[in-house]
Design an enzyme around this catalytic site. Structure first.
Site, PDB file in Angstrom:
ATOM      1  N   TYR A  63       0.844  -1.193   0.000  1.00 33.54           N
ATOM      2  CA  TYR A  63       0.000   0.000   0.000  1.00 33.54           C
ATOM      3  C   TYR A  63       0.883   1.247   0.000  1.00 33.54           C
ATOM      4  O   TYR A  63       1.187   1.834   1.037  1.00 33.54           O
ATOM      5  CB  TYR A  63      -0.928   0.019   1.210  1.00 33.54           C
ATOM      6  CG  TYR A  63      -1.834  -1.175   1.350  1.00 33.54           C
ATOM      7  CD1 TYR A  63      -2.123  -2.007   0.263  1.00 33.54           C
ATOM      8  CD2 TYR A  63      -2.415  -1.495   2.575  1.00 33.54           C
ATOM      9  CE1 TYR A  63      -2.947  -3.108   0.398  1.00 33.54           C
ATOM     10  CE2 TYR A  63      -3.257  -2.580   2.712  1.00 33.54           C
ATOM     11  CZ  TYR A  63      -3.504  -3.394   1.627  1.00 33.54           C
ATOM     12  OH  TYR A  63      -4.317  -4.487   1.771  1.00 33.54           O
ATOM     13  N   GLY A 215     -18.696  -1.206  -1.107  1.00 42.16           N
ATOM     14  CA  GLY A 215     -19.779  -0.264  -0.861  1.00 42.16           C
ATOM     15  C   GLY A 215     -21.143  -0.759  -1.277  1.00 42.16           C
ATOM     16  O   GLY A 215     -22.161  -0.136  -0.949  1.00 42.16           O
ATOM     17  N   LEU A 217     -22.768  -3.248  -0.165  1.00 40.91           N
ATOM     18  CA  LEU A 217     -23.545  -3.660   1.003  1.00 40.91           C
ATOM     19  C   LEU A 217     -23.856  -2.502   1.959  1.00 40.91           C
ATOM     20  O   LEU A 217     -24.276  -2.730   3.093  1.00 40.91           O
ATOM     21  CB  LEU A 217     -22.830  -4.792   1.737  1.00 40.91           C
ATOM     22  CG  LEU A 217     -22.854  -6.130   0.979  1.00 40.91           C
ATOM     23  CD1 LEU A 217     -21.936  -7.152   1.637  1.00 40.91           C
ATOM     24  CD2 LEU A 217     -24.283  -6.676   0.886  1.00 40.91           C
ATOM     25  N   THR A 218     -23.663  -1.279   1.480  1.00 40.89           N
ATOM     26  CA  THR A 218     -24.170  -0.123   2.226  1.00 40.89           C
ATOM     27  C   THR A 218     -25.560   0.263   1.724  1.00 40.89           C
ATOM     28  O   THR A 218     -26.268   1.026   2.386  1.00 40.89           O
ATOM     29  CB  THR A 218     -23.250   1.102   2.068  1.00 40.89           C
ATOM     30  OG1 THR A 218     -23.309   1.561   0.705  1.00 40.89           O
ATOM     31  CG2 THR A 218     -21.810   0.759   2.419  1.00 40.89           C
ATOM     32  N   GLY A 219     -25.921  -0.219   0.536  1.00 40.31           N
ATOM     33  CA  GLY A 219     -27.204   0.114  -0.065  1.00 40.31           C
ATOM     34  C   GLY A 219     -27.190   1.380  -0.899  1.00 40.31           C
ATOM     35  O   GLY A 219     -28.175   1.706  -1.571  1.00 40.31           O
TER      36      GLY A 219
END
Length: 322
Positions: A63, A215, A217-219
């Site tokens: 990273y 993201g 599964l954040t909706g």
């Protein structure tokens, strides 16, 4: 605050940690996966994570060639955290290197972390090295025996490779602490490919990366599908099946069920997704969501504040497999 052991080591961690890829800076491939952030924001994110009860942080040499490690160390210092008060995990990059570079580069890891010890040192990938996996694990074992790292882990290892790594370390008088793999409500391969079964049998912790599936599964992509086009390129590629119109339509029942469950706990959809991970698999799995804003780190930490019922877990199980 509940803690879990990393494998059969004496290292205690919160069920939710913080992934630190986003601390890598802009001059790195990670910008294709996640938008980089500055030091001030990184420090605010770490502070929010600490305030929420997160006790460990996962970074890597890859990273930003150590930039993430440096940014994490700076943030911890600015937050008043002394070495040893939290756990730090990092990873060695195997690409076109021999196992000897593991011992040669540990000084760089420690220098970038500025006095914060390496609690967990991981082989980032099972491929790419000019040395075999056994040689890499033996080099890691030398670091552990010399006290330069506390524990040894791997990342992206298959069930067969996991068993091999455990066997090699056992011959060196050590235990394999963890295997970092992709797990989420939308990526449950560990249940089918033998990785979960092997980890449970051997007492190895699975560290779930991409627990919110970029993201999804954040909706937020379900609420506004146009946002999918603005996601970083690599995220769009790796999540292309679920970010497509068909994918969003297929997973909408799951998101709506999560929304309903979240309302009952005064929680968010993403907190339900994270809680499912640390509840569904018991002590075997811990998760490392990333955060590009302090509020996201606080939200992730808040996922440890409740526990889904068996019925709720079962309902999400069913919907995630359709």
């Amino acid at each position: 605050m509940e803690t879990r052991k990393l494998g059969r080591t004496d290292i205690d961690v919160s069920p939710i940690g913080l992934g630190c890829m986003q601390f890598a800076g802009a001059e790195n491939y990670t910008r294709l996966i996640i938008r980089p952030i500055g030091q001030e924001t990184a420090t605010s994110i770490v502070r929010a994570a600490l305030d929420g009860g997160i006790t460990w942080f996962d970074t890597a040499e890859m990273y930003g060639k150590g930039r993430s490690e440096q940014a994490l160390a700076t943030a911890l210092k600015e937050c008043g955290v002394s070495p040893g008060q939290v756990a730090v995990a990092t990873k060695w990059t195997p690409y076109l290197r021999t196992a000897a570079s593991i011992t040669r580069t540990i000084g760089d890891r420690l220098a970038h972390l500025s006095g914060y010890p390496v609690d967990l040192h991981q082989i980032h990938l099972p491929v790419g090295s000019l040395s075999g996996i056994p040689a890499q694990l033996r080099a890691m074992a030398r670091l552990a025996r010399s006290g330069q790292v506390r524990a040894v882990g791997v990342s992206n290892f298959s069930a067969r490779q996991l068993v091999l790594a455990h066997r090699v370390l056992a011959a060196e008088g050590l235990t394999l602490a963890a295997n970092q793999v992709r797990i989420s409500l939308l990526h449950r391969n560990v249940e089918r490919d033998g990785v979960l079964a092997a980890a449970r049998e051997l007492g190895v912790t699975l560290i779930a990366y991409s627990p919110l599936e970029g993201g999804v599964l954040t909706g937020r992509f379900h609420d506004n599908p146009a946002l999918a086009g603005s996601a970083p390129p690599a995220r769009r590629f790796f999540s292309r099946k679920v970010l497509s119109a068909q994918g969003l339509a297929r997973t909408r029942p799951l998101i709506e069920a999560m929304r309903g469950i979240a309302e009952g706990y005064g929680a968010t959809i993403s907190q339900v997704a994270l809680n499912w991970l640390i509840t569904r698999y018991g002590d075997t799995v811990v998760a490392i969501p990333g955060a590009s804003k302090p509020a996201q780190a606080a939200e992730a930490a808040g996922a440890m504040g409740f526990a889904l019922t068996e019925a709720e877990v079962g309902r999400l199980d069913e919907l995630s497999l359709t």
